[in-house]
Motif scaffolding. Structure first.
Motif, PDB file in Angstrom:
ATOM      1  N   PRO A  92      -7.768  -5.717 -19.304  1.00  0.00           N
ATOM      2  CA  PRO A  92      -6.375  -5.730 -19.982  1.00  0.00           C
ATOM      3  C   PRO A  92      -5.209  -6.621 -19.209  1.00  0.00           C
ATOM      4  O   PRO A  92      -5.112  -6.384 -17.873  1.00  0.00           O
ATOM      5  N   ARG A  93      -4.415  -7.201 -19.815  1.00  0.00           N
ATOM      6  CA  ARG A  93      -3.367  -7.908 -19.079  1.00  0.00           C
ATOM      7  C   ARG A  93      -2.452  -7.129 -18.668  1.00  0.00           C
ATOM      8  O   ARG A  93      -2.235  -5.927 -19.371  1.00  0.00           O
ATOM      9  N   PRO A  94      -1.606  -7.302 -17.795  1.00  0.00           N
ATOM     10  CA  PRO A  94      -0.634  -6.220 -16.993  1.00  0.00           C
ATOM     11  C   PRO A  94       0.512  -6.017 -18.313  1.00  0.00           C
ATOM     12  O   PRO A  94       0.907  -6.931 -18.796  1.00  0.00           O
ATOM     13  N   PRO A  95       1.163  -4.874 -18.051  1.00  0.00           N
ATOM     14  CA  PRO A  95       2.144  -4.629 -18.960  1.00  0.00           C
ATOM     15  C   PRO A  95       3.515  -5.461 -18.523  1.00  0.00           C
ATOM     16  O   PRO A  95       3.503  -5.833 -17.452  1.00  0.00           O
ATOM     17  N   ILE A  96       4.245  -5.598 -19.649  1.00  0.00           N
ATOM     18  CA  ILE A  96       5.659  -6.110 -19.243  1.00  0.00           C
ATOM     19  C   ILE A  96       6.723  -5.245 -19.387  1.00  0.00           C
ATOM     20  O   ILE A  96       7.078  -4.758 -20.416  1.00  0.00           O
ATOM     21  N   ARG A  97       7.116  -5.085 -18.021  1.00  0.00           N
ATOM     22  CA  ARG A  97       8.102  -3.854 -18.066  1.00  0.00           C
ATOM     23  C   ARG A  97       9.407  -4.390 -17.357  1.00  0.00           C
ATOM     24  O   ARG A  97      10.534  -3.882 -17.542  1.00  0.00           O
ATOM     25  N   GLY A  98       9.439  -5.477 -16.529  1.00  0.00           N
ATOM     26  CA  GLY A  98      10.603  -5.905 -15.796  1.00  0.00           C
ATOM     27  C   GLY A  98      11.056  -7.574 -16.177  1.00  0.00           C
ATOM     28  O   GLY A  98      10.317  -7.997 -16.768  1.00  0.00           O
ATOM     29  N   ARG A  99      11.960  -7.999 -15.259  1.00  0.00           N
ATOM     30  CA  ARG A  99      12.412  -9.137 -15.587  1.00  0.00           C
ATOM     31  C   ARG A  99      11.585 -10.247 -15.242  1.00  0.00           C
ATOM     32  O   ARG A  99      11.099 -11.386 -15.837  1.00  0.00           O
ATOM     33  N   GLU A 100      10.929  -9.899 -14.188  1.00  0.00           N
ATOM     34  CA  GLU A 100       9.966 -11.001 -13.638  1.00  0.00           C
ATOM     35  C   GLU A 100       8.759 -11.012 -14.390  1.00  0.00           C
ATOM     36  O   GLU A 100       8.309 -12.290 -14.829  1.00  0.00           O
TER      37      GLU A 100
ATOM     38  N   LEU B 115       3.105 -18.837 -32.530  1.00  0.00           N
ATOM     39  CA  LEU B 115       4.032 -17.931 -32.197  1.00  0.00           C
ATOM     40  C   LEU B 115       3.920 -16.616 -32.813  1.00  0.00           C
ATOM     41  O   LEU B 115       4.088 -15.900 -31.982  1.00  0.00           O
ATOM     42  N   CYS B 116       3.196 -16.525 -33.594  1.00  0.00           N
ATOM     43  CA  CYS B 116       2.939 -15.224 -34.445  1.00  0.00           C
ATOM     44  C   CYS B 116       1.882 -14.490 -33.400  1.00  0.00           C
ATOM     45  O   CYS B 116       2.107 -13.109 -33.022  1.00  0.00           O
ATOM     46  N   ASN B 117       0.968 -15.297 -32.929  1.00  0.00           N
ATOM     47  CA  ASN B 117      -0.042 -14.624 -31.758  1.00  0.00           C
ATOM     48  C   ASN B 117       0.523 -14.386 -30.466  1.00  0.00           C
ATOM     49  O   ASN B 117       0.466 -13.257 -30.068  1.00  0.00           O
ATOM     50  N   ILE B 118       1.657 -14.974 -30.126  1.00  0.00           N
ATOM     51  CA  ILE B 118       2.132 -14.862 -28.910  1.00  0.00           C
ATOM     52  C   ILE B 118       3.103 -13.475 -29.336  1.00  0.00           C
ATOM     53  O   ILE B 118       3.335 -12.864 -28.147  1.00  0.00           O
ATOM     54  N   HIS B 119       3.765 -13.393 -30.303  1.00  0.00           N
ATOM     55  CA  HIS B 119       4.502 -12.210 -30.570  1.00  0.00           C
ATOM     56  C   HIS B 119       3.490 -10.889 -30.587  1.00  0.00           C
ATOM     57  O   HIS B 119       3.798 -10.028 -30.149  1.00  0.00           O
ATOM     58  N   ASP B 120       2.438 -11.086 -31.101  1.00  0.00           N
ATOM     59  CA  ASP B 120       1.455  -9.819 -31.005  1.00  0.00           C
ATOM     60  C   ASP B 120       0.958  -9.523 -29.615  1.00  0.00           C
ATOM     61  O   ASP B 120       1.169  -8.419 -29.353  1.00  0.00           O
ATOM     62  N   GLU B 121       0.711 -10.529 -28.815  1.00  0.00           N
ATOM     63  CA  GLU B 121       0.690 -10.353 -27.363  1.00  0.00           C
ATOM     64  C   GLU B 121       1.797  -9.403 -26.779  1.00  0.00           C
ATOM     65  O   GLU B 121       1.578  -8.338 -25.916  1.00  0.00           O
ATOM     66  N   LEU B 122       2.950  -9.881 -26.865  1.00  0.00           N
ATOM     67  CA  LEU B 122       4.273  -9.252 -26.406  1.00  0.00           C
ATOM     68  C   LEU B 122       4.245  -8.115 -26.998  1.00  0.00           C
ATOM     69  O   LEU B 122       4.544  -6.953 -25.950  1.00  0.00           O
ATOM     70  N   ILE B 123       4.046  -7.569 -28.411  1.00  0.00           N
ATOM     71  CA  ILE B 123       4.182  -6.298 -28.831  1.00  0.00           C
ATOM     72  C   ILE B 123       2.865  -5.454 -27.857  1.00  0.00           C
ATOM     73  O   ILE B 123       3.201  -4.270 -27.458  1.00  0.00           O
ATOM     74  N   ALA B 124       2.064  -6.024 -27.824  1.00  0.00           N
ATOM     75  CA  ALA B 124       0.750  -5.115 -27.268  1.00  0.00           C
ATOM     76  C   ALA B 124       0.983  -4.727 -25.896  1.00  0.00           C
ATOM     77  O   ALA B 124       0.568  -3.891 -25.206  1.00  0.00           O
TER      78      ALA B 124
END
Length: 207
Positions: free
Chosen positions: A10-18, A181-190
């Motif tokens: 799994p790709r690391p979660p996005i929690r912070g600015r970096e 961009l829709c696929n990128i959106h889905d990855e961001l949400i996940a």
């Protein structure tokens, strides 16, 4: 087994600015470069290997990549803004957008001036990027598939293929940007922890 684990880890979660900056960087480069390479290969057909080996074409691709990168940052940045501010009030939306603009511009500033672009044009591209992102605060968040529309024609004009050989491919290119961009959106949400990410951005505003 190690290769299998690496591919499906799994790709690391996005929690912070970096982490958000890294995501925006990677996805912005991906959306514009993939389109440039795939379109060029499609138009070149059986001669793609020959074309990509030519020094003149390599220079044209390099120019197109760097010209298009700020457009990718704009599209991905606006998409991220829509996700983060969809349920925020007016003041919080502006606060988040202002911090997001700082994050996106920090990604732009990771890279030295591309020799194929030149300092003056690179500065202008940064200014245009900041302006486009700022305008996103003046209207309700767009549907993700609509975000690329204002930039699609500019992006298509950057393709390293002579305009006489492009045919009627604009709609295909625009649809590519929409789907990507829709696929990128889905990855961001996940991957994102929205609460932690909002906290990280608003903490930056308070600082």
């Amino acid at each position: 087994m190690k290769l299998f684990e690496k591919l499906f880890r799994p790709r690391p979660p996005i929690r912070g600015r970096e982490a958000l900056a890294d995501f925006i960087d990677a996805q912005s480069a991906f959306i514009v470069q993939k389109g440039i390479y795939e379109y060029s290969r499609a138009r070149a057909g059986h001669y793609a290997k020959v074309l990509f080996a030519e020094a003149g074409f390599k220079h044209s691709v390099e120019l197109a990549r760097w010209q298009a990168f700020p457009l990718g940052l704009s599209m991905v940045g606006e998409m991220v803004n829509g996700v983060l501010t969809s349920q925020a009030d007016g003041m919080q939306r502006r606060e988040i957008l202002d911090q997001l603009i700082i994050v996106v511009l920090s990604v732009f500033d990771r890279y030295p001036v591309p020799p194929s672009i030149g300092e003056e044009a690179w500065r202008a591209a940064r200014s245009d990027l900041a302006h486009r992102l700022d305008l996103a605060g003046g209207h309700a968040p767009k549907r993700v598939m609509d975000i690329p529309d204002p930039l699609a024609e500019t992006y298509f004009a950057m393709m390293p293929i002579h305009e006489k050989l492009r045919g009627r491919d604009f709609q295909t290119t625009r649809n590519y940007l929409r789907v990507c961009l829709c696929n990128i959106h889905d990855e961001l949400i996940a991957r994102m922890d929205k609460t932690a990410l909002e906290r990280a951005l608003t903490a930056g505003a308070a600082a």
